[in-house]
Design a protein around this motif. Structure first.
Motif, mmCIF file in Angstrom:
data_model
loop_
_atom_site.group_PDB
_atom_site.id
_atom_site.type_symbol
_atom_site.label_atom_id
_atom_site.label_comp_id
_atom_site.label_asym_id
_atom_site.label_seq_id
_atom_site.Cartn_x
_atom_site.Cartn_y
_atom_site.Cartn_z
ATOM 1 N N HIS A 26 0.772 -1.301 -0.109
ATOM 2 C CA HIS A 26 0.065 0.109 0.088
ATOM 3 C C HIS A 26 0.704 1.347 -0.100
ATOM 4 O O HIS A 26 0.232 2.272 -0.179
ATOM 5 C CB HIS A 26 -0.958 0.015 1.179
ATOM 6 C CG HIS A 26 -1.966 -1.185 1.209
ATOM 7 N ND1 HIS A 26 -3.015 -1.360 0.143
ATOM 8 C CD2 HIS A 26 -1.968 -2.287 2.051
ATOM 9 C CE1 HIS A 26 -3.571 -2.401 0.233
ATOM 10 N NE2 HIS A 26 -3.079 -2.976 1.532
ATOM 11 N N GLU A 123 6.247 13.099 10.481
ATOM 12 C CA GLU A 123 5.654 13.678 9.227
ATOM 13 C C GLU A 123 5.909 12.846 8.037
ATOM 14 O O GLU A 123 4.793 12.769 7.162
ATOM 15 C CB GLU A 123 5.999 14.966 9.037
ATOM 16 C CG GLU A 123 5.496 16.037 9.983
ATOM 17 C CD GLU A 123 5.920 17.570 9.630
ATOM 18 O OE1 GLU A 123 6.774 17.720 8.974
ATOM 19 O OE2 GLU A 123 5.326 18.426 10.653
ATOM 20 N N GLN A 126 3.291 9.891 8.541
ATOM 21 C CA GLN A 126 2.129 10.426 8.356
ATOM 22 C C GLN A 126 1.636 10.552 6.903
ATOM 23 O O GLN A 126 0.640 10.051 6.305
ATOM 24 C CB GLN A 126 1.730 11.724 9.002
ATOM 25 C CG GLN A 126 0.580 12.402 8.842
ATOM 26 C CD GLN A 126 0.447 13.642 9.353
ATOM 27 O OE1 GLN A 126 1.396 14.568 9.652
ATOM 28 N NE2 GLN A 126 -0.773 14.051 9.908
ATOM 29 N N THR A 127 2.649 10.884 6.104
ATOM 30 C CA THR A 127 2.342 10.996 4.608
ATOM 31 C C THR A 127 2.442 9.947 4.017
ATOM 32 O O THR A 127 1.556 9.323 3.115
ATOM 33 C CB THR A 127 3.601 11.699 4.031
ATOM 34 O OG1 THR A 127 3.555 12.880 4.761
ATOM 35 C CG2 THR A 127 3.407 11.967 2.314
ATOM 36 N N ILE A 129 1.287 6.874 5.415
ATOM 37 C CA ILE A 129 -0.028 6.269 5.909
ATOM 38 C C ILE A 129 -1.075 6.908 5.224
ATOM 39 O O ILE A 129 -2.029 6.237 4.534
ATOM 40 C CB ILE A 129 -0.294 6.511 7.319
ATOM 41 C CG1 ILE A 129 0.680 5.655 8.070
ATOM 42 C CG2 ILE A 129 -1.736 6.099 7.653
ATOM 43 C CD1 ILE A 129 0.924 5.874 9.849
ATOM 44 N N SER A 130 -1.034 8.183 4.805
ATOM 45 C CA SER A 130 -2.252 8.783 4.054
ATOM 46 C C SER A 130 -1.966 8.374 2.402
ATOM 47 O O SER A 130 -2.863 7.867 1.856
ATOM 48 C CB SER A 130 -1.727 10.492 3.936
ATOM 49 O OG SER A 130 -2.773 11.014 2.921
ATOM 50 N N ILE A 131 -0.626 7.999 1.863
ATOM 51 C CA ILE A 131 -0.651 7.589 0.525
ATOM 52 C C ILE A 131 -1.200 6.046 0.696
ATOM 53 O O ILE A 131 -2.040 5.635 -0.414
ATOM 54 C CB ILE A 131 0.923 7.554 0.162
ATOM 55 C CG1 ILE A 131 1.180 9.118 -0.169
ATOM 56 C CG2 ILE A 131 0.920 6.623 -1.184
ATOM 57 C CD1 ILE A 131 2.698 9.240 -0.428
ATOM 58 N N GLU A 133 -3.498 4.586 2.452
ATOM 59 C CA GLU A 133 -4.642 4.573 2.611
ATOM 60 C C GLU A 133 -5.623 5.132 1.286
ATOM 61 O O GLU A 133 -6.478 4.408 0.873
ATOM 62 C CB GLU A 133 -5.423 5.705 3.504
ATOM 63 C CG GLU A 133 -6.843 6.114 3.695
ATOM 64 C CD GLU A 133 -7.223 7.210 4.670
ATOM 65 O OE1 GLU A 133 -8.313 6.723 5.296
ATOM 66 O OE2 GLU A 133 -6.631 8.071 4.918
ATOM 67 N N GLN A 134 -5.200 6.198 0.478
ATOM 68 C CA GLN A 134 -5.243 6.553 -0.914
ATOM 69 C C GLN A 134 -5.094 5.283 -1.894
ATOM 70 O O GLN A 134 -6.034 4.983 -2.579
ATOM 71 C CB GLN A 134 -4.832 7.721 -1.371
ATOM 72 C CG GLN A 134 -5.355 8.877 -0.791
ATOM 73 C CD GLN A 134 -6.679 9.103 -1.056
ATOM 74 O OE1 GLN A 134 -7.308 9.079 -2.126
ATOM 75 N NE2 GLN A 134 -7.401 9.285 -0.023
ATOM 76 N N GLN A 144 -14.203 1.833 0.979
ATOM 77 C CA GLN A 144 -14.274 3.246 1.391
ATOM 78 C C GLN A 144 -15.456 3.640 1.944
ATOM 79 O O GLN A 144 -16.744 3.383 1.755
ATOM 80 C CB GLN A 144 -14.276 4.001 -0.115
ATOM 81 C CG GLN A 144 -14.071 5.381 0.267
ATOM 82 C CD GLN A 144 -13.905 6.450 -0.998
ATOM 83 O OE1 GLN A 144 -14.075 5.709 -1.980
ATOM 84 N NE2 GLN A 144 -13.741 7.561 -0.931
ATOM 85 N N ALA A 155 -10.488 18.325 10.718
ATOM 86 C CA ALA A 155 -9.192 18.101 10.414
ATOM 87 C C ALA A 155 -8.272 19.296 10.070
ATOM 88 O O ALA A 155 -8.455 20.100 9.570
ATOM 89 C CB ALA A 155 -9.297 17.276 9.028
ATOM 90 N N SER A 157 -5.580 21.522 8.715
ATOM 91 C CA SER A 157 -4.951 21.897 7.167
ATOM 92 C C SER A 157 -3.540 21.994 7.047
ATOM 93 O O SER A 157 -3.226 22.163 5.966
ATOM 94 C CB SER A 157 -5.905 22.972 6.802
ATOM 95 O OG SER A 157 -5.556 24.083 7.416
#
Length: 163
Positions: A26, A123, A126-127, A129-131, A133-134, A144, A155, A157
């Motif tokens: 992922h 950070e 965090q990036t 994990i965000s990638i 997730e997407q 989803q 959230a 910004s």
């Protein structure tokens, strides 16, 4: 030492080896020392490998960047012109989007935890994990779930930590 890690988890790794081929990635993180940008054979290998996993939006993490500018150890979120130039060089040489290039900072001389180093690592994770997730949502759209509207409006910004 990876032998120690392997010994710790040997039974678990051997039990799960049958499913190795069916597991989905992922997120992909490439760690390379900044000096690799000056070696054609290494950049060719990185470009080829990066291209193979391009669909996962891989991240490139430049290591040993404190050799270029020592101030990154205390202010990683305020990169110097030299660090920005290094990231631009990586983007140009490797044909990787600038926003996918990060700098990592290893503990080397520190005797205790340092907020700036830990925050930089956080950070990056965090990036990643965000990638991930997407990538998961793109691969499995039926899983989803829309978060409640209130959660979206609260959230942050911007990054959670600032120096």
């Amino acid at each position: 030492d990876m032998d120690f890690v392997y010994d710790q988890y040997r039974d678990q790794l051997e039990r799960n080896s049958d499913t190795r081929g069916s597991r989905a990635q992922h997120a992909v993180l490439f760690f390379i020392p900044h000096a690799s940008l000056d070696k054609q054979d290494e950049t060719d290998l990185i470009k080829t490998t990066f291209e193979q996993v391009k669909h996962l939006n891989p991240m490139l993490l430049l290591t040993r960047t404190d050799e270029v500018d020592a101030s990154i150890r205390t202010s990683p979120n305020k990169p110097s012109a030299d660090i920005i130039a290094l990231k631009q060089k990586a983007a140009r040489v490797l044909n990787i989007p600038f926003n996918r290039i990060f700098t990592t900072i290893n503990y080397t001389v520190e005797k205790q935890k340092t907020f700036a180093i830990d925050c930089n690592t956080y950070e990056i994770l965090q990036t990643a994990i965000s990638i991930a997730e997407q990538n998961y949502i793109n691969k499995y759209p039926r899983h989803q779930q829309q978060p409640p509207r209130q959660a979206l409006s609260s959230a942050p910004s911007r990054p959670i930590f600032e120096f």
